[in-house]
Design a protein around this motif. Structure first.
Motif, PDB file in Angstrom:
ATOM      1  N   LYS A 183       0.812  -1.219   0.000  1.00 37.93           N
ATOM      2  CA  LYS A 183       0.000   0.000   0.000  1.00 37.93           C
ATOM      3  C   LYS A 183       0.849   1.274   0.000  1.00 37.93           C
ATOM      4  N   ASN A 184       2.048   1.159   0.541  1.00 35.86           N
ATOM      5  CA  ASN A 184       2.935   2.331   0.646  1.00 35.86           C
ATOM      6  C   ASN A 184       4.308   1.964   0.090  1.00 35.86           C
ATOM      7  N   ALA A 185       4.325   1.570  -1.163  1.00 36.97           N
ATOM      8  CA  ALA A 185       5.519   0.982  -1.759  1.00 36.97           C
ATOM      9  C   ALA A 185       6.718   1.930  -1.730  1.00 36.97           C
ATOM     10  N   GLU A 186       6.510   3.201  -2.031  1.00 33.39           N
ATOM     11  CA  GLU A 186       7.648   4.123  -2.081  1.00 33.39           C
ATOM     12  C   GLU A 186       8.261   4.323  -0.696  1.00 33.39           C
ATOM     13  N   THR A 187       7.409   4.481   0.310  1.00 36.43           N
ATOM     14  CA  THR A 187       7.914   4.631   1.675  1.00 36.43           C
ATOM     15  C   THR A 187       8.629   3.370   2.122  1.00 36.43           C
ATOM     16  N   SER A 188       8.022   2.228   1.816  1.00 36.09           N
ATOM     17  CA  SER A 188       8.616   0.944   2.161  1.00 36.09           C
ATOM     18  C   SER A 188       9.997   0.787   1.521  1.00 36.09           C
ATOM     19  N   ALA A 189      10.106   1.155   0.251  1.00 32.36           N
ATOM     20  CA  ALA A 189      11.377   1.029  -0.464  1.00 32.36           C
ATOM     21  C   ALA A 189      12.446   1.943   0.141  1.00 32.36           C
ATOM     22  N   ALA A 190      12.038   3.138   0.568  1.00 32.20           N
ATOM     23  CA  ALA A 190      12.995   4.061   1.185  1.00 32.20           C
ATOM     24  C   ALA A 190      13.499   3.511   2.519  1.00 32.20           C
ATOM     25  N   MET A 191      12.592   2.934   3.295  1.00 32.93           N
ATOM     26  CA  MET A 191      12.983   2.332   4.574  1.00 32.93           C
ATOM     27  C   MET A 191      13.905   1.134   4.342  1.00 32.93           C
ATOM     28  N   LEU A 192      13.588   0.342   3.325  1.00 34.18           N
ATOM     29  CA  LEU A 192      14.426  -0.803   2.995  1.00 34.18           C
ATOM     30  C   LEU A 192      15.815  -0.363   2.579  1.00 34.18           C
ATOM     31  N   SER A 193      15.902   0.718   1.826  1.00 36.87           N
ATOM     32  CA  SER A 193      17.201   1.218   1.374  1.00 36.87           C
ATOM     33  C   SER A 193      18.113   1.529   2.552  1.00 36.87           C
TER      34      SER A 193
END
Length: 245
Positions: A183-193
């Protein structure tokens, strides 16, 4: 001691090696492991997405599958947390007092794996041998709801041959969060980075945790970066022995 294995649907369908490692480890520690075939999803995906009432049939199924066992062991902080955090509330809100009584009796007998080993069995050295450089990521549900504290680290420190290195900013979320990552792919990807950068900073060969869902998220990122590190569930390290290294 007889224990029932609550494998979780993610482990059962995607990470069977974790289930096998759990059985091997528990048997090595003197437990008789039972696997109730009636078990299925604990309902976490429903409960965490705001559809708790739709998780009720799964709560009832869980109680039916595990109600007779004195100890239920789960190699997943998030699924154990679902049982501990939401089952009593869901049963109470349903108005089914019989279910509530069954849930109240069962919930204290459900244990996240690392806490079961350290707090119930009273063991820290499980006889493991794992000659690799390892870093540990404390997953959110395990850390904040299950309150595992340093139990996983105490178990890892007792592993022979291991080079255990501290993960920078270890307690920050990896960005998975179940449906949050969708649902929040961009935020999730930033946290993963940020998490991937921390893992790479350690120079570890292996990133371990108590939840394969988070490890799947981290592992996907490591694979895309060709980082040279791989995800391995904690129990797979603890079940490793010198003759299989």
């Amino acid at each position: 001691m007889e224990v029932a294995l609550f494998i979780t649907c993610v482990n059962d369908t995607l990470f069977p090696q974790t289930g096998r490692a759990t059985v091997e480890l528990l048997e090595r520690l003197g437990c008789e492991v039972r696997f109730p075939l009636e078990q299925t999803c604990c309902g976490q995906i429903h409960g965490n997405s705001g559809y708790g009432h739709q998780a009720l049939p799964l709560v009832r199924r869980f109680v039916k599958a595990f109600g007779e066992y004195e100890h239920v062991v789960c190699p997943s902080g998030s699924c154990a947390a679902m049982v501990h955090e939401q089952y009593e509330r869901l049963a109470r809100e349903s108005g089914d007092m019989g279910l509530l009584r069954e849930v109240e009796a069962l919930v204290p007998r459900v244990h996240e794996l690392s806490l079961f080993i350290t707090d119930v069995l009273g063991v820290e050295d499980v006889g493991a041998y794992y000659p690799h450089r390892v870093t540990y990521h404390p997953t959110c549900h395990a850390l904040r709801i299950e309150q595992v504290g340093d139990a996983p680290l105490r178990l890892l420190r007792a592993v022979r041959g291991i080079d255990l290195v501290e993960l920078p900013q270890a307690t920050t979320c990896c960005g998975f969060g179940g449906t949050f990552a969708v649902k929040n792919a961009e935020t999730s990807a930033a946290m993963l980075s940020d998490k991937l950068a921390a893992v790479q900073q350690t120079g570890a060969e292996v990133c371990t945790a108590l939840d394969n869902s988070c490890l799947m998220h981290i592992g996907g990122g490591l694979s895309r970066l060709q980082a040279g590190a791989r995800p391995v569930h904690l129990v797979e390290i603890l079940s490793a022995t010198e003759d299989r290294a």
